[in-house]
Design a protein around this motif. Structure first.
Motif, PDB file in Angstrom:
ATOM      1  N   ARG A  36       8.305  -0.667 -15.702  1.00  0.00           N
ATOM      2  CA  ARG A  36       8.104   0.651 -16.290  1.00  0.00           C
ATOM      3  C   ARG A  36       6.832   1.308 -15.768  1.00  0.00           C
ATOM      4  O   ARG A  36       6.401   2.334 -16.286  1.00  0.00           O
ATOM      5  N   LYS A  37       6.258   0.706 -14.756  1.00  0.00           N
ATOM      6  CA  LYS A  37       5.049   1.256 -14.158  1.00  0.00           C
ATOM      7  C   LYS A  37       5.405   2.382 -13.191  1.00  0.00           C
ATOM      8  O   LYS A  37       6.255   2.233 -12.320  1.00  0.00           O
ATOM      9  N   SER A  38       4.752   3.498 -13.350  1.00  0.00           N
ATOM     10  CA  SER A  38       5.022   4.653 -12.498  1.00  0.00           C
ATOM     11  C   SER A  38       4.523   4.389 -11.076  1.00  0.00           C
ATOM     12  O   SER A  38       3.431   3.866 -10.871  1.00  0.00           O
ATOM     13  N   ILE A  39       5.370   4.727 -10.088  1.00  0.00           N
ATOM     14  CA  ILE A  39       5.000   4.549  -8.690  1.00  0.00           C
ATOM     15  C   ILE A  39       5.347   5.803  -7.899  1.00  0.00           C
ATOM     16  O   ILE A  39       6.155   6.625  -8.341  1.00  0.00           O
ATOM     17  N   ILE A  40       4.727   5.927  -6.742  1.00  0.00           N
ATOM     18  CA  ILE A  40       5.000   7.042  -5.837  1.00  0.00           C
ATOM     19  C   ILE A  40       5.696   6.497  -4.591  1.00  0.00           C
ATOM     20  O   ILE A  40       5.189   5.568  -3.959  1.00  0.00           O
ATOM     21  N   ILE A  41       6.864   7.058  -4.249  1.00  0.00           N
ATOM     22  CA  ILE A  41       7.564   6.700  -3.023  1.00  0.00           C
ATOM     23  C   ILE A  41       7.311   7.805  -1.996  1.00  0.00           C
ATOM     24  O   ILE A  41       7.688   8.959  -2.198  1.00  0.00           O
ATOM     25  N   HIS A  42       6.642   7.426  -0.922  1.00  0.00           N
ATOM     26  CA  HIS A  42       6.290   8.397   0.108  1.00  0.00           C
ATOM     27  C   HIS A  42       7.389   8.476   1.174  1.00  0.00           C
ATOM     28  O   HIS A  42       8.204   7.559   1.324  1.00  0.00           O
ATOM     29  N   SER A  43       7.368   9.545   1.918  1.00  0.00           N
ATOM     30  CA  SER A  43       8.309   9.697   3.023  1.00  0.00           C
ATOM     31  C   SER A  43       8.003   8.660   4.102  1.00  0.00           C
ATOM     32  O   SER A  43       6.847   8.386   4.414  1.00  0.00           O
ATOM     33  N   GLY A  44       9.054   8.007   4.630  1.00  0.00           N
ATOM     34  CA  GLY A  44       8.855   6.973   5.646  1.00  0.00           C
ATOM     35  C   GLY A  44       9.187   5.595   5.121  1.00  0.00           C
ATOM     36  O   GLY A  44       9.762   5.423   4.044  1.00  0.00           O
TER      37      GLY A  44
END
Length: 248
Positions: A36-44
């Motif tokens: 449930r931890k928020s994460i950021i998925i970047h392009s690439g």
């Protein structure tokens, strides 16, 4: 722990509120993970996720035993991932499903074969624990920085570290002898004699290490194995080994 990479072809980054991850073999779920931890998925393709992984040992064992009887060394794996996203540009959840034919993956096992009293002094005793690490996989493993723990007769745990790399060949049994130095300040003075006489003492052995392997599914995993039993059982097992001409 589960380590998985994500390749995003989108030109923007995505904020994910939570993740669910499931692994199945032959249409049966054998492991799952969630965060449930928020994460950021970047392009690439530079996105690496590290998630706790729960393995359903009985389901996995049943599948492996069944395939082993059939002579199978590979199976169809299913990987299901659900991302829950809070974004005006995407729907609330995104589901991904991938199916691959991969080698059967066996969880390594550890056994304790023998316990010896190596040196006995007024200050304490050194116990030599003979163990075997069993790898039934068709690929080799690298065990990095082993950490071993040993407890006997309800006494406090003692630790031993083996830094560096241990090569574990495919389909192999790797034997090792680990010294545990035990202080009599923490353990009963009568313990060495009890071990020699084979009293009905219980023991608990744990080993943990970071695993590198040629298989991407298990590469960089953190492995924790354990073995439990009694000294009497060890003595009986050791006599069997000697009778079969396999004394270590």
């Amino acid at each position: 722990m589960l380590r998985t990479g994500i390749d995003s072809h989108l030109p923007i980054k995505i904020e994910v509120d939570s993740i669910q991850y499931e692994i199945g073999i032959s249409d049966k779920e054998i492991a799952k993970s969630s965060s449930r931890k928020s994460i950021i998925i970047h392009s690439g393709n530079d996105n690496l996720l590290v998630l706790p992984l729960t393995i359903f040992d009985k389901s996995l064992t049943d599948i492996l035993q069944n395939d082993e009887k059939k002579g199978n060394d590979s199976a169809w794996y299913e990987f299901k991932t659900t991302f829950y996203v809070n974004s005006p540009f995407f729907r609330k959840s995104m589901n991904f499903h991938e199916k691959k034919l991969l080698p059967l993956i066996y969880i390594p096992k550890v056994t304790v074969d023998k316990i010896e009293v190596d040196s006995l002094r007024f200050s304490g005793v050194t116990l030599m624990v003979h163990s075997t690490l069993i790898n039934k996989n068709v690929f080799g493993l690298d065990a990095i920085d082993l950490h071993d723990r040993f407890e006997i007769g309800g006494n406090p745990w003692v630790d031993a570290n083996v830094p560096g790399l241990m090569k574990i060949p495919p389909r192999s049994k790797t034997e090792s002898v680990i010294p545990f130095r035990v202080s009599f300040k923490e353990m009963a003075h009568t313990l060495p004699e009890l071990i020699k006489k084979g009293k009905n003492l219980g023991y608990h052995f744990e080993t943990s290490f970071k695993m590198n392997s040629a298989d991407n599914t298990t590469n960089h995993s953190l492995v924790k194995l354990e073995s439990k039993g009694t000294i009497k059982e060890l003595l009986q097992y050791y006599k069997t080994l000697k009778g079969n001409g396999k004394e270590k």
